[in-house]
Motif scaffolding. Structure first.
Motif, short mmCIF file in Angstrom:
data_model
loop_
_atom_site.label_atom_id
_atom_site.label_comp_id
_atom_site.label_asym_id
_atom_site.label_seq_id
_atom_site.Cartn_x
_atom_site.Cartn_y
_atom_site.Cartn_z
N ASN A 176 0.82 -1.21 0.00
CA ASN A 176 0.00 0.00 0.00
C ASN A 176 0.85 1.26 0.00
O ASN A 176 2.06 1.23 0.27
N SER A 177 0.20 2.39 -0.25
CA SER A 177 0.92 3.66 -0.33
C SER A 177 1.06 4.35 1.03
O SER A 177 1.73 5.38 1.14
N ASN A 187 4.47 0.88 -1.15
CA ASN A 187 4.33 0.60 -2.60
C ASN A 187 5.24 -0.55 -3.02
O ASN A 187 5.75 -0.58 -4.15
#
Length: 457
Positions: free
Chosen positions: A34-35, A237
């Motif tokens: 995830n970011s 990421n």
């Protein structure tokens, strides 16, 4: 200390484990696709409302929580639930009844019939079950407390905690402390009385008595603060594409911002959901992969609603309400978010978090989304005596929400233990092991820390 540890997942399980290890000087790297850090903990400010799309709160069941909170600089950010939030409601025949929290309230309550109340007094005389490992929570509760208590207390409670189906959840795996009361003390009432002394000696709070907490800016503040404290050790990421066993240690390949990268480690801690971890272990151990992929995660929709406070006819004097399956509604229950914690709504408006679907009724998502939301709104507004439409509405769909510790889960647990013993250097963690709550995940992070420490000493 020179050994390299890689942790898969920047949710609370992975980050808490990383924190303890980093604190003691171990070389830790956290990878997450995830970011931003947080996993299922997602908090957003939208139109003046503070929305938690994952866990709305935690219970301070272990002193480890406060230790982390203070260490990462959140002492002034943590908040505790308003006392008004102590009252819970259960829906019965379209009427909200307060859940009785003590013996006098239980005797006066209209939630349960006189027959159900009298049945409860027989509980201390019910014998132990023969096989708790393959017994559902429904079977357990019906045997010890009766059908009505199952229907109007445990069924909605299970929906509120697991978004689960009590006919399928294993009492031993999903509610080990509840089952232990029978196993050790011979009954629930006797066990609750005698077990309180044990918890006091362990400096733990029962979930019934533990304080409910969140943060001024929502639950995601906690993982974000831990990630910041880890000082560049968290790589976002970063989608893990391959895990392989090397002659010494393990090799990990991941894709970050379109670039393929490789990193080696002495120890791997997998703290990602089991259905995501399963494919990564396929080449290493097909049986483990199958166990990981077999854990059921039902779909859940989180629906957040804002209303003008004066448009709400129901007194807002509690945590919210849960809905027994017998009531046949299109959702599991609602949290009265603006009552429990401050700063959740704009201009003094009322806001609510509603949970739809779960293991009890996944078929609801066969309906078109707007039709389903419309049905939920009609039912919710009728119960809450609201005649006006919401002034704010947002939602998030979790296709795979919460791991279900269903009957036979012990077979998964046994193989997870067996795999770790056969593969020293790999540790399986996350909310599919040892409990699904925020408190459970933090408590289990210490277990992971100790496993790593034992491997390296």
């Amino acid at each position: 200390m020179s050994k390299k540890i890689i942790i898969f997942g920047a949710g609370i399980s992975g980050l808490a484990a990383a924190y303890w290890l980093h604190k003691d000087g171990y070389d830790v790297t956290v990878l997450d696709k995830n970011s931003e850090a947080g996993g299922a903990m997602i908090s957003r400010e939208e139109n003046g409302y503070l929305v938690d799309y994952g866990p709305n709160s935690g219970l301070e069941t272990t002193p480890l929580i406060r230790q982390i909170v203070d260490a990462v600089g959140l002492s002034d950010e943590i908040i505790y639930a308003n006392e008004e939030g102590n009252k819970r409601y259960i829906l019965r025949e379209d009427v909200l009844h307060p859940l009785p929290m003590n013996p006098p309230a239980f005797l006066k309550s209209r939630l349960f019939s006189t027959k159900a109340k009298l049945r409860l007094f027989a509980e201390p005389f019910i014998g132990r079950s023969e096989d708790g490992y393959y017994q559902s929570i429904s079977q357990f509760v019906k045997r010890r407390l009766g059908q009505e208590f199952l229907d109007y207390a445990i069924n909605p409670f299970v929906a509120g905690v697991y978004a689960g189906n009590p006919d399928e959840l294993s009492v031993k795996s999903a509610f080990p402390k509840l089952y232990r009361l029978e196993e050790v003390y011979g009954g629930l009432i006797k066990g609750m009385i005698k077990g309180a002394k044990e918890r006091k000696e362990r400096a733990e709070q029962s979930k019934q008595n533990a304080r409910m907490f969140s943060f001024k800016s929502g639950m995601q503040v906690l993982p974000l603060a831990i990630a910041k404290k880890l000082d560049g050790k968290v790589f976002l990421n970063a989608s893990i594409t391959k895990l392989e066993k090397l002659e010494k240690g393990y090799g990990v390949s991941y894709l970050q911002n379109g670039e393929n990268k490789n990193i080696n480690a002495d120890i791997i801690v997998s703290a990602i959901p089991s259905h995501i971890a399963g494919p990564l272990f396929e080449n290493m151990d097909g049986t483990l992969s199958n166990h990981l992929k077999a854990v059921y995660y039902p779909p859940v929709m989180v629906l957040f609603l804002g209303y003008k406070k004066e448009d709400v006819g129901q007194a807002l004097d509690g945590f919210g309400f849960l809905i027994p399956q017998k009531e046949k509604k299109a959702y599991l229950g609602a949290i009265w978010s603006s009552v429990i914690f401050p700063n959740r709504s704009v201009n003094g408006n009322a806001c609510f978090t509603i949970f739809v679907g779960g293991a009890r009724s996944p078929e609801l998502f066969d309906l078109q989304k707007d039709i389903l939301i419309g049905q939920v709104l009609d039912e919710f507004q009728s119960i809450m005596r609201i005649k006006e439409k919401p002034i704010f509405i947002t939602d998030r769909m979790w296709e795979k929400a919460i791991p279900q510790y269903n009957i036979g889960y012990i077979e998964h647990e046994k193989y997870f233990d067996q795999f770790e013993k056969a593969n020293p250097g790999i540790i399986l963690s996350g909310n599919y092991r040892g409990g699904i709550s925020v408190g459970d995940c933090v408590k289990n992070s210490e277990v992971v820390y100790n496993k790593v420490k034992n491997l390296l000493t």
